[in-house]
Structure formats: C-alpha cells, structure tokens
Design an enzyme around this catalytic site. Structure first.
Site, PDB file in Angstrom:
ATOM      1  N   ALA A  14     -38.547 -34.354 -10.797  1.00 32.69           N
ATOM      2  CA  ALA A  14     -38.267 -34.813 -12.171  1.00 32.69           C
ATOM      3  C   ALA A  14     -37.909 -33.555 -12.977  1.00 32.69           C
ATOM      4  CB  ALA A  14     -39.471 -35.537 -12.746  1.00 32.69           C
ATOM      5  N   VAL A  77     -45.646 -33.107 -10.079  1.00 30.41           N
ATOM      6  CA  VAL A  77     -45.495 -34.569 -10.152  1.00 30.41           C
ATOM      7  C   VAL A  77     -46.385 -35.123 -11.257  1.00 30.41           C
ATOM      8  CG1 VAL A  77     -44.954 -34.714  -7.685  1.00 30.41           C
ATOM      9  CG2 VAL A  77     -47.306 -35.151  -8.464  1.00 30.41           C
ATOM     10  N   SER A 131     -46.842 -23.962 -19.397  1.00 29.90           N
ATOM     11  CA  SER A 131     -46.444 -24.405 -20.734  1.00 29.90           C
ATOM     12  C   SER A 131     -45.049 -23.912 -21.088  1.00 29.90           C
ATOM     13  CB  SER A 131     -47.421 -23.885 -21.793  1.00 29.90           C
ATOM     14  OG  SER A 131     -46.953 -24.275 -23.070  1.00 29.90           O
ATOM     15  N   LYS A 185     -55.114 -23.973 -20.172  1.00 29.23           N
ATOM     16  CA  LYS A 185     -53.913 -24.715 -20.592  1.00 29.23           C
ATOM     17  C   LYS A 185     -54.310 -25.854 -21.550  1.00 29.23           C
ATOM     18  CE  LYS A 185     -49.689 -26.450 -20.708  1.00 29.23           C
ATOM     19  NZ  LYS A 185     -49.629 -27.851 -20.741  1.00 29.23           N
ATOM     20  N   HIS A 188     -54.901 -24.347 -24.857  1.00 26.20           N
ATOM     21  CA  HIS A 188     -53.585 -24.041 -25.427  1.00 26.20           C
ATOM     22  C   HIS A 188     -53.037 -25.283 -26.132  1.00 26.20           C
ATOM     23  CE1 HIS A 188     -49.228 -24.516 -25.210  1.00 26.20           C
ATOM     24  NE2 HIS A 188     -49.127 -23.218 -25.423  1.00 26.20           N
ATOM     25  N   ASN A 189     -53.109 -26.416 -25.455  1.00 20.52           N
ATOM     26  CA  ASN A 189     -52.565 -27.636 -26.055  1.00 20.52           C
ATOM     27  C   ASN A 189     -53.381 -28.084 -27.266  1.00 20.52           C
ATOM     28  OD1 ASN A 189     -50.950 -27.431 -23.784  1.00 20.52           O
ATOM     29  ND2 ASN A 189     -50.886 -29.626 -23.455  1.00 20.52           N
ATOM     30  N   GLU A 192     -52.311 -26.026 -30.035  1.00 22.24           N
ATOM     31  CA  GLU A 192     -50.960 -26.496 -30.404  1.00 22.24           C
ATOM     32  C   GLU A 192     -51.051 -27.724 -31.335  1.00 22.24           C
ATOM     33  OE1 GLU A 192     -48.389 -27.157 -26.896  1.00 22.24           O
ATOM     34  OE2 GLU A 192     -47.909 -29.105 -27.772  1.00 22.24           O
ATOM     35  N   LYS A 263     -50.198 -37.139 -25.611  1.00 19.56           N
ATOM     36  CA  LYS A 263     -50.305 -37.364 -24.172  1.00 19.56           C
ATOM     37  C   LYS A 263     -51.723 -37.142 -23.652  1.00 19.56           C
ATOM     38  CE  LYS A 263     -45.733 -36.994 -22.196  1.00 19.56           C
ATOM     39  NZ  LYS A 263     -44.867 -36.161 -21.348  1.00 19.56           N
TER      40      LYS A 263
HETATM   41  P1  NAP Z   1     -43.346 -36.871 -14.586  1.00 20.90           P
HETATM   42  O1  NAP Z   1     -42.541 -37.890 -15.278  1.00 20.90           O
HETATM   43  O2  NAP Z   1     -44.700 -36.535 -15.121  1.00 20.90           O
HETATM   44  O3  NAP Z   1     -43.521 -37.309 -13.040  1.00 20.90           O
HETATM   45  C1  NAP Z   1     -42.434 -37.762 -12.249  1.00 20.90           C
HETATM   46  C2  NAP Z   1     -42.486 -37.121 -10.882  1.00 20.90           C
HETATM   47  O4  NAP Z   1     -43.724 -37.436 -10.218  1.00 20.90           O
HETATM   48  C3  NAP Z   1     -41.386 -37.657  -9.977  1.00 20.90           C
HETATM   49  O5  NAP Z   1     -40.944 -36.604  -9.176  1.00 20.90           O
HETATM   50  C4  NAP Z   1     -42.123 -38.711  -9.176  1.00 20.90           C
HETATM   51  O6  NAP Z   1     -41.515 -39.014  -7.954  1.00 20.90           O
HETATM   52  C5  NAP Z   1     -43.438 -38.019  -8.966  1.00 20.90           C
HETATM   53  N1  NAP Z   1     -44.514 -38.927  -8.593  1.00 20.90           N
HETATM   54  C6  NAP Z   1     -45.145 -39.812  -9.396  1.00 20.90           C
HETATM   55  N2  NAP Z   1     -46.093 -40.472  -8.691  1.00 20.90           N
HETATM   56  C7  NAP Z   1     -46.054 -39.998  -7.428  1.00 20.90           C
HETATM   57  C8  NAP Z   1     -46.770 -40.285  -6.236  1.00 20.90           C
HETATM   58  N3  NAP Z   1     -47.761 -41.194  -6.224  1.00 20.90           N
HETATM   59  N4  NAP Z   1     -46.457 -39.597  -5.122  1.00 20.90           N
HETATM   60  C9  NAP Z   1     -45.488 -38.673  -5.132  1.00 20.90           C
HETATM   61  N5  NAP Z   1     -44.764 -38.351  -6.212  1.00 20.90           N
HETATM   62  C10 NAP Z   1     -45.051 -39.014  -7.352  1.00 20.90           C
HETATM   63  O7  NAP Z   1     -42.468 -35.535 -14.416  1.00 20.90           O
HETATM   64  P2  NAP Z   1     -42.305 -34.260 -15.375  1.00 20.90           P
HETATM   65  O8  NAP Z   1     -42.147 -34.631 -16.803  1.00 20.90           O
HETATM   66  O9  NAP Z   1     -41.283 -33.426 -14.710  1.00 20.90           O
HETATM   67  O10 NAP Z   1     -43.722 -33.531 -15.275  1.00 20.90           O
HETATM   68  C11 NAP Z   1     -44.241 -33.054 -14.032  1.00 20.90           C
HETATM   69  C12 NAP Z   1     -45.628 -32.487 -14.271  1.00 20.90           C
HETATM   70  O11 NAP Z   1     -45.526 -31.379 -15.177  1.00 20.90           O
HETATM   71  C13 NAP Z   1     -46.597 -33.466 -14.910  1.00 20.90           C
HETATM   72  O12 NAP Z   1     -47.890 -33.269 -14.405  1.00 20.90           O
HETATM   73  C14 NAP Z   1     -46.568 -33.090 -16.388  1.00 20.90           C
HETATM   74  O13 NAP Z   1     -47.767 -33.435 -17.050  1.00 20.90           O
HETATM   75  C15 NAP Z   1     -46.408 -31.579 -16.275  1.00 20.90           C
HETATM   76  N6  NAP Z   1     -45.829 -30.932 -17.465  1.00 20.90           N
HETATM   77  C16 NAP Z   1     -44.818 -31.500 -18.142  1.00 20.90           C
HETATM   78  C17 NAP Z   1     -44.280 -30.877 -19.243  1.00 20.90           C
HETATM   79  C18 NAP Z   1     -43.137 -31.478 -19.988  1.00 20.90           C
HETATM   80  O14 NAP Z   1     -42.745 -30.906 -21.018  1.00 20.90           O
HETATM   81  N7  NAP Z   1     -42.551 -32.570 -19.514  1.00 20.90           N
HETATM   82  C19 NAP Z   1     -44.779 -29.643 -19.658  1.00 20.90           C
HETATM   83  C20 NAP Z   1     -45.793 -29.068 -18.931  1.00 20.90           C
HETATM   84  C21 NAP Z   1     -46.301 -29.722 -17.834  1.00 20.90           C
HETATM   85  P3  NAP Z   1     -40.437 -40.223  -7.865  1.00 20.90           P
HETATM   86  O15 NAP Z   1     -39.130 -39.630  -8.284  1.00 20.90           O
HETATM   87  O16 NAP Z   1     -40.453 -40.602  -6.428  1.00 20.90           O
HETATM   88  O17 NAP Z   1     -40.898 -41.303  -8.764  1.00 20.90           O
END
Ligand code: NAP
Length: 482
Positions: A14, A77, A131, A185, A188-189, A192, A263
């Site tokens: 993702a 993920v 972050s 982390k 941090h949030n 924030e 979140k």
């Molecule tokens: P996301 O929407 O949180 O997750 C989607 C991803 O997770 C996809 O690759 C999905 O695979 C996979 N996934 C979900 N359930 C699964 C399972 N049971 N088995 C295997 N894969 C699974 O994605 P994101 O926004 O890129 O965030 C990824 C992580 O980084 C999260 O933990 C999020 O909290 C953290 N994060 C996000 C941000 C931000 O700004 N977005 C900032 C810091 C940290 P499929 O494609 O197969 O569904």
C-alpha cells in the site's frame, strides 16, 4: 524459486510500504525484495517504478528465498490482525538470526507480545515507529526502532540510510528493547495531537477576536514560522488557511466539516498515561476536543445554550495576536513536557534505557512534529539527564516565565468570549498546579479519609494517620493503608 539477491525486503505494497521500498531502492547498495498479499498490487508497483529494480515475489516462500541471509524484512501492513498474519507467515519461512521489522503503527504492548513470541523462534523482532506519512516514507521519515541491540547492529545502517536528515544527523536511533520504539512513536503522535489542537485554538481566537480572514491569519502563521514556533505544523497550517476552495471561492477551511477524525494513537497515549499515572492533560484535551467536534447530535442539541452575556472585543489586534503567539508557545512547552514525562514513566515501567535527548533529536526531521524547538529539548536533557520535568529546565522556565502574563490574558479572554480553548487553559492549569506550594489535594486526602479511612500523611510528622471521623475525631496512627 527466486535467487537470493536482495539485502532488504518490504511486505505490504500500500502507500507506506511501496514508498518505503522505493526509498530503500534509491539508496546506494540496496536491492529490495517486495511482497504483498494481493499479487496484483505487487505487479502494479513493479511496473510503475521500474527504476527501483524490485525483486518481486508472489508467495512468502519466494520472498524469503529472494533475501540474502541473515534476512531482513520490513512489514508495512494494516496494523493489528494484518501484522500478526504476516508475522505468522514469516516465522514459518525465516530462520534464527533473521530480522522481522514491523514498521506499522502497532500498539507498543502488542509489540512487546510479538517480540517475546518471535524471539522464542530465534528470529529477531523489531517494532519500529515510522513517522512522516507517505512523503516521509518516500523521502526520509523519522524512525523509532525498538528490539535487540543485536538486530540494531544489522538494521541500523540500513535505517540510517533512508531516514530524514536533520542538521547532518539521521533521524533514527535505537530507542530501547522490545516495544520501546512503538511506545515513543505513540508519544510522538500524542504530542502531535496537542500541537495541532493548540494551533487550531490560536487560529480560532485570532479569527473570532480580531475578525481577520483565514488568508490574513495564514500570513501571521508564516511570520510566526520565522521565530521560536518554527515547525512543520505551523508551516502547513499557513498553507491550509491560504487555500481557496475552487468550487465556492470560499476559504477551504470554511467548507470543511468541523468534525476531526482520529486513528487512535492519541487515545492510546492518554490511556497509557492514565495507567502510568502521568498527567498529560494537554494531549488528553486535544483527543477530547476531536471527540467533542465529532458529536453532531449533541452539538446541535446544545447550540442554543447561552454564551457570555456581555460582548467581548479586542482593542488592540496586534497586541492580542502577540499574546496568542506567546500563549501558544507556553502551552506547546507544556505539551512536550507532559509527553516526555510519559516517556520517562514508560521507560521506568518497562525497563527501557531511553535517551530523551536522542528522541528529541530524531524528531527534528522527517516527522510531523519536526521543529527547531526540539534542539532546546535535546540541550535540556544533555545538560541534565535526570531532569524531573522538561518545563523546569532553565531555557523552558525562562520561556514560560516570559510568556505567562500573555498566556493568562488569552485564557481569560477565551473564557470571557465563550471561545473554547481546552488545550490552552488546561496547559495553564497544569503549569499553575505544578508550581503551587500547596494544592487542595490536602482536602481531597481529608475527604478520602472521612468516607473511606484511606489515611493521610502529615506535614510535620512521619507516618500515616487517620482521624476517627465517626468517633471522637481524635487522630490515630494507622499502620496499614486501605
Ligand atoms: P494500510 O491501508 O494500513 O494497509 C494496507 C496493506 O495491508 C495492504 O498491503 C494490505 O494487503 C495489507 N494487509 C491488510 N491485512 C492483511 C493481512 N491480513 N495479511 C496480509 N496483508 C494484509 O496501508 P498504509 O496506509 O500503507 O499503512 C501501512 C502501515 O503503516 C500501517 O500499519 C499504518 O498504520 C502505518 N503508518 C501509516 C502512515 C500513513 O501516513 N498512512 C504513517 C505511519 C505509519 P492487500 O493489498 O492484500 O489488501
């Protein structure tokens, strides 16, 4: 089966995972293996970014085989069940000495649990807070890894190569063992949340107090960004306030529904603080302010409740704006002071050797709360590693002393005007509580002793005492506490 050729792998394609993988691939010497549960996402990433030279796999076995030993994989993920599912898969294909990194937003107690379980297999598990959102993942985030010192030895150079750089230093450090990285982390949030709420209150007070437009207030924030408040959040606030809605020609901020989402990491910070007994009132008010905003039925029902009976006016707009700036700075110091108190308490509770000054350093770049101001926090802890409250460090004491009159005027004005300022006013109350010689907690202890025989201590004698409230009201020495 793929040939082992990648030195690092990323699972989860993702936005965060694919950006982090691209960041890794752009650094000299890295070959990056990628895998995602749904193979079409992996294929899409490979075809969209051919320059990254990804080694793509469509099964976890193939992914493991494509990594050079000891293998290192970063999981990006969906936090929670998704993370557990991927860890379970990886532990079947990885070997002792390999490293699993969870870069998602995990709750630190989950990370402690996972680290313990994975360690039993001989595989290293590192919970790393990351972050900076999607742009940070691509261009350089602030990274807060926990886990073992052994894992850090292998992982450290890779993480240093992709982290943001602030004043020549990479924004990553080994925070502590097991869940320490995700704990930091989380804080941090939480900070924030408080910082954003304080900025929002400053905007609201200026707008309602002086009648300035969002664009004019944007200019004020741009000006503030040149001084001690300089930070990413102040900078983006100016950008948001300056934005005009293409459909209506109105300032965008006026057409956005005023209900703030969350979140959950702010709530975790507060829940954990309650368990640790740490008053993070600024962060808590920020979380509750978002909850209040998101209760349309209650807000509609209360919208006809009376406000102040007398009208509130600001005589000198420039002076008021300057007061708000100072109130913002003082309240921000309190929010950070409370956040660092929670780090100290968490480190004690979970036996983490967290260097507070280093945490402030790695927050100077890449992350959402990045700011010049963090240098002052590093200096404060360098000068006195045992500092009991950040606000008592000389620099911060001076800053708050200079700001406090303005801070009080702003809180008074907000109350008189009927403008909610939960973070400004709770921060001031916290400050006054902290510096008070005597608190009415003495009366609370008396009440507790009255109804529950909970006992109290005296200012003039050692020991624990109880007054026989329902007897002759004489005092006895109590041996056990209730
Ligand atoms: P996301 O929407 O949180 O997750 C989607 C991803 O997770 C996809 O690759 C999905 O695979 C996979 N996934 C979900 N359930 C699964 C399972 N049971 N088995 C295997 N894969 C699974 O994605 P994101 O926004 O890129 O965030 C990824 C992580 O980084 C999260 O933990 C999020 O909290 C953290 N994060 C996000 C941000 C931000 O700004 N977005 C900032 C810091 C940290 P499929 O494609 O197969 O569904």
């Amino acid at each position: 089966m793929a040939q082992a050729q990648a030195n690092i792998g990323v699972i989860g394609m993702a936005v965060m995972g694919s950006n982090l993988a691209r960041n890794l691939a752009s650094r000299e010497g890295n070959t990056v293996a990628i895998y995602n549960r749904s193979a079409e996402k992996t294929r899409a990433v490979v075809s969209e970014f051919p320059e990254a030279g990804f080694v793509a796999s469509e099964s976890i076995e193939e992914f493991a085989a494509s990594l050079v030993k000891p293998r290192t994989a970063i999981i990006m993920v969906k936090a929670g069940a998704g993370t557990d599912a991927v860890i379970n898969q990886l532990t079947t294909v990885f070997e002792p000495g390999d490293i699993i990194v969870d870069g998602g937003n995990a709750l630190f107690t989950d990370t402690i649990r996972r680290e313990k379980a994975v360690r039993e297999t001989g595989i290293n598990f590192v919970g790393a807070g990351i972050s900076g959102g999607e742009e940070g993942a691509l261009k350089g985030p602030s990274i807060m890894p926990g886990g073992s010192a052994e894992a850090w030895e292998t992982l450290g150079p890779i993480l240093k190569s992709i982290a943001a750089v602030a004043e020549g230093e990479p924004c990553v450090t080994h925070v502590g063992t097991d869940g320490a990285g995700h704990f930091v982390k989380m804080i941090h949030n939480g900070i924030e949340y408080a910082d954003m709420q304080l900025i929002a209150e400053a905007y609201d007070l200026i707008r309602r107090g002086t009648g300035k437009s969002p664009a004019e207030i944007a200019d004020i924030f741009t000006e503030w960004n040149k001084g001690e408040l300089e930070s990413y959040l102040i900078e983006i606030t100016a950008e948001v306030l300056r934005q005009v809605d293409a459909k209506t020609g109105q300032p965008l901020v006026d057409v956005i529904v005023d209900q703030a989402g969350a979140k959950g990491t702010g709530a975790w910070t507060v829940q954990t603080a309650l368990d640790l007994g740490i008053p993070v009132s600024g962060i808590a008010e920020a979380v509750f302010a978002r909850s209040l905003s998101s209760k349309p039925a209650q807000r509609a029902a209360a919208s006809s409740l009376p406000g102040p009976s007398s009208e509130w006016t600001v005589d000198d707009a420039d002076a008021f704006v300057e007061d708000v700036r100072q109130a913002l700075y003082a309240s921000k110091i309190i929010a950070y002071s409370q956040g660092f108190d929670e780090i100290v308490a968490g480190a004690e509770e979970y036996n983490w050797d967290i260097k507070k000054g280093d945490i402030a350093k790695i927050w100077r770049g890449g992350c959402i709360i990045r700011a010049q101001f963090l240098n002052r926090i590093t200096e404060a802890y360098d000068e006195n590693p045992g500092l009991v409250a950040l606000v008592t460090a000389p620099y911060f004491t001076d800053a708050v002393s200079q700001a406090q009159d303005a801070w009080r005027r702003v809180v008074v004005a907000a109350a008189q005007a009927g403008i909610p300022s939960p973070a400004f006013s709770s921060s001031l109350s916290y400050y006054d509580g902290l510096r008070a010689d005597r608190l009415p907690a003495a009366l609370v202890q008396g009440q507790r002793d009255f109804f529950g025989a909970h006992t109290y201590r005296r200012v003039d004698a050692e020991g624990t005492f109880h007054t026989l409230w329902s007897g002759d009201r004489s005092e006895i020495e109590a041996t056990d506490t209730h």
